[in-house]
Write a protein that holds these residues in place. Structure first.
Motif, PDB file in Angstrom:
ATOM      1  N   THR A  20       0.927  -1.253   0.000  1.00  0.00           N
ATOM      2  CA  THR A  20       0.161   0.197  -0.049  1.00  0.00           C
ATOM      3  C   THR A  20       0.847   1.260  -0.032  1.00  0.00           C
ATOM      4  O   THR A  20       0.520   2.243  -0.547  1.00  0.00           O
ATOM      5  N   GLY A  21       1.874   1.198   0.860  1.00  0.00           N
ATOM      6  CA  GLY A  21       2.817   2.378   0.876  1.00  0.00           C
ATOM      7  C   GLY A  21       3.458   2.674  -0.482  1.00  0.00           C
ATOM      8  O   GLY A  21       3.703   3.680  -0.890  1.00  0.00           O
ATOM      9  N   GLY A  22       3.992   1.494  -0.898  1.00  0.00           N
ATOM     10  CA  GLY A  22       4.651   1.674  -2.281  1.00  0.00           C
ATOM     11  C   GLY A  22       3.793   2.193  -3.364  1.00  0.00           C
ATOM     12  O   GLY A  22       4.072   3.111  -4.154  1.00  0.00           O
ATOM     13  N   ALA A  23       2.619   1.765  -3.402  1.00  0.00           N
ATOM     14  CA  ALA A  23       1.521   1.856  -4.382  1.00  0.00           C
ATOM     15  C   ALA A  23       1.254   3.687  -4.466  1.00  0.00           C
ATOM     16  O   ALA A  23       1.032   4.180  -5.254  1.00  0.00           O
ATOM     17  N   THR A  24       1.084   3.835  -3.183  1.00  0.00           N
ATOM     18  CA  THR A  24       0.782   5.380  -2.797  1.00  0.00           C
ATOM     19  C   THR A  24       1.855   6.346  -3.107  1.00  0.00           C
ATOM     20  O   THR A  24       1.632   7.304  -3.881  1.00  0.00           O
ATOM     21  N   ILE A  25       3.117   5.952  -2.789  1.00  0.00           N
ATOM     22  CA  ILE A  25       4.348   6.615  -3.175  1.00  0.00           C
ATOM     23  C   ILE A  25       4.376   6.860  -4.753  1.00  0.00           C
ATOM     24  O   ILE A  25       4.536   7.857  -5.339  1.00  0.00           O
ATOM     25  N   TRP A  26       4.028   5.620  -5.457  1.00  0.00           N
ATOM     26  CA  TRP A  26       4.227   5.684  -6.824  1.00  0.00           C
ATOM     27  C   TRP A  26       3.099   6.419  -7.646  1.00  0.00           C
ATOM     28  O   TRP A  26       3.395   7.138  -8.475  1.00  0.00           O
ATOM     29  N   MET A  27       1.992   6.344  -6.994  1.00  0.00           N
ATOM     30  CA  MET A  27       0.679   7.154  -7.469  1.00  0.00           C
ATOM     31  C   MET A  27       1.153   8.922  -7.181  1.00  0.00           C
ATOM     32  O   MET A  27       0.900   9.664  -8.320  1.00  0.00           O
ATOM     33  N   LEU A  28       1.651   9.192  -6.099  1.00  0.00           N
ATOM     34  CA  LEU A  28       1.907  10.604  -5.850  1.00  0.00           C
ATOM     35  C   LEU A  28       3.020  11.217  -6.808  1.00  0.00           C
ATOM     36  O   LEU A  28       3.024  12.172  -7.247  1.00  0.00           O
ATOM     37  N   ASN A  29       4.167  10.143  -7.198  1.00  0.00           N
ATOM     38  CA  ASN A  29       5.161  10.525  -7.909  1.00  0.00           C
ATOM     39  C   ASN A  29       4.791  10.456  -9.209  1.00  0.00           C
ATOM     40  O   ASN A  29       5.213  11.654 -10.203  1.00  0.00           O
ATOM     41  N   GLU A  30       4.148   9.950  -9.760  1.00  0.00           N
ATOM     42  CA  GLU A  30       3.531   9.649 -11.115  1.00  0.00           C
ATOM     43  C   GLU A  30       2.622  11.121 -11.259  1.00  0.00           C
ATOM     44  O   GLU A  30       2.661  11.579 -12.542  1.00  0.00           O
ATOM     45  N   ASN A  31       1.950  11.400 -10.733  1.00  0.00           N
ATOM     46  CA  ASN A  31       0.972  12.507 -10.551  1.00  0.00           C
ATOM     47  C   ASN A  31       1.853  14.135 -10.394  1.00  0.00           C
ATOM     48  O   ASN A  31       0.991  14.959 -10.272  1.00  0.00           O
ATOM     49  N   GLY A  32       2.910  13.829 -10.042  1.00  0.00           N
ATOM     50  CA  GLY A  32       3.665  15.085  -9.781  1.00  0.00           C
ATOM     51  C   GLY A  32       3.505  15.521  -8.613  1.00  0.00           C
ATOM     52  O   GLY A  32       3.833  16.764  -7.964  1.00  0.00           O
ATOM     53  N   LEU A  34       4.488  14.434  -5.250  1.00  0.00           N
ATOM     54  CA  LEU A  34       5.327  14.206  -4.691  1.00  0.00           C
ATOM     55  C   LEU A  34       6.742  13.499  -5.319  1.00  0.00           C
ATOM     56  O   LEU A  34       6.520  12.536  -5.937  1.00  0.00           O
ATOM     57  N   GLU A  35       8.032  14.455  -5.198  1.00  0.00           N
ATOM     58  CA  GLU A  35       8.942  13.826  -6.027  1.00  0.00           C
ATOM     59  C   GLU A  35       9.671  12.818  -4.948  1.00  0.00           C
ATOM     60  O   GLU A  35       9.359  12.647  -3.906  1.00  0.00           O
ATOM     61  N   THR A  36      10.366  11.819  -6.081  1.00  0.00           N
ATOM     62  CA  THR A  36      10.656  10.637  -5.344  1.00  0.00           C
ATOM     63  C   THR A  36      12.158  11.153  -4.347  1.00  0.00           C
ATOM     64  O   THR A  36      12.172  10.480  -3.228  1.00  0.00           O
ATOM     65  N   LYS A  37      12.908  12.061  -4.769  1.00  0.00           N
ATOM     66  CA  LYS A  37      13.939  12.607  -3.927  1.00  0.00           C
ATOM     67  C   LYS A  37      13.367  13.082  -2.370  1.00  0.00           C
ATOM     68  O   LYS A  37      14.037  13.719  -1.462  1.00  0.00           O
ATOM     69  N   ASP A  38      12.043  13.547  -2.480  1.00  0.00           N
ATOM     70  CA  ASP A  38      11.593  14.199  -1.181  1.00  0.00           C
ATOM     71  C   ASP A  38      10.869  13.031  -0.300  1.00  0.00           C
ATOM     72  O   ASP A  38      10.047  13.661   0.659  1.00  0.00           O
ATOM     73  N   LEU A  39      11.165  11.980  -0.469  1.00  0.00           N
ATOM     74  CA  LEU A  39      10.235  11.028   0.489  1.00  0.00           C
ATOM     75  C   LEU A  39      10.584  10.656   1.800  1.00  0.00           C
ATOM     76  O   LEU A  39       9.876   9.725   2.469  1.00  0.00           O
ATOM     77  N   GLY A  40      11.729  10.898   2.284  1.00  0.00           N
ATOM     78  CA  GLY A  40      12.166  10.657   3.767  1.00  0.00           C
ATOM     79  C   GLY A  40      11.088  10.538   4.776  1.00  0.00           C
ATOM     80  O   GLY A  40      10.544   9.551   4.917  1.00  0.00           O
ATOM     81  N   LEU A  41      10.803  11.565   5.469  1.00  0.00           N
ATOM     82  CA  LEU A  41       9.650  11.755   6.452  1.00  0.00           C
ATOM     83  C   LEU A  41       8.183  11.238   5.535  1.00  0.00           C
ATOM     84  O   LEU A  41       7.311  10.685   6.353  1.00  0.00           O
ATOM     85  N   THR A  42       7.825  11.729   4.597  1.00  0.00           N
ATOM     86  CA  THR A  42       6.730  11.439   4.120  1.00  0.00           C
ATOM     87  C   THR A  42       6.466  10.012   3.915  1.00  0.00           C
ATOM     88  O   THR A  42       5.321   9.504   4.013  1.00  0.00           O
ATOM     89  N   GLY A  43       7.436   9.534   3.277  1.00  0.00           N
ATOM     90  CA  GLY A  43       7.405   8.036   2.900  1.00  0.00           C
ATOM     91  C   GLY A  43       7.054   7.051   4.200  1.00  0.00           C
ATOM     92  O   GLY A  43       6.284   6.157   4.273  1.00  0.00           O
TER      93      GLY A  43
END
Length: 61
Positions: A20-32, A34-43
């Protein structure tokens, strides 16, 4: 007669949290959103939220 309480499926909760977390991060990254480089605390917060939801759902019955 008392029913025994069901035990939570720990492996299922962990797998569900990661997926679920991976899918959420992927969806947010694909839609612009959340950038992948900004994932620290948010992830970490997304995975924690997914874990809490999974744990709460495992205790229903």
């Amino acid at each position: 007669m008392n029913k025994p309480k069901p035990k939570p499926d720990v492996a299922g909760i962990i797998a569900g949290t990661v997926l679920t977390g991976g899918a959420t991060i992927w969806m947010l990254n694909e839609n612009g959103v959340l950038e992948t480089k900004d994932l620290g605390l948010t992830g970490a917060l997304l995975l924690l939220g997914a874990g809490i939801i999974g744990l709460a759902a495992s205790h229903r019955g």
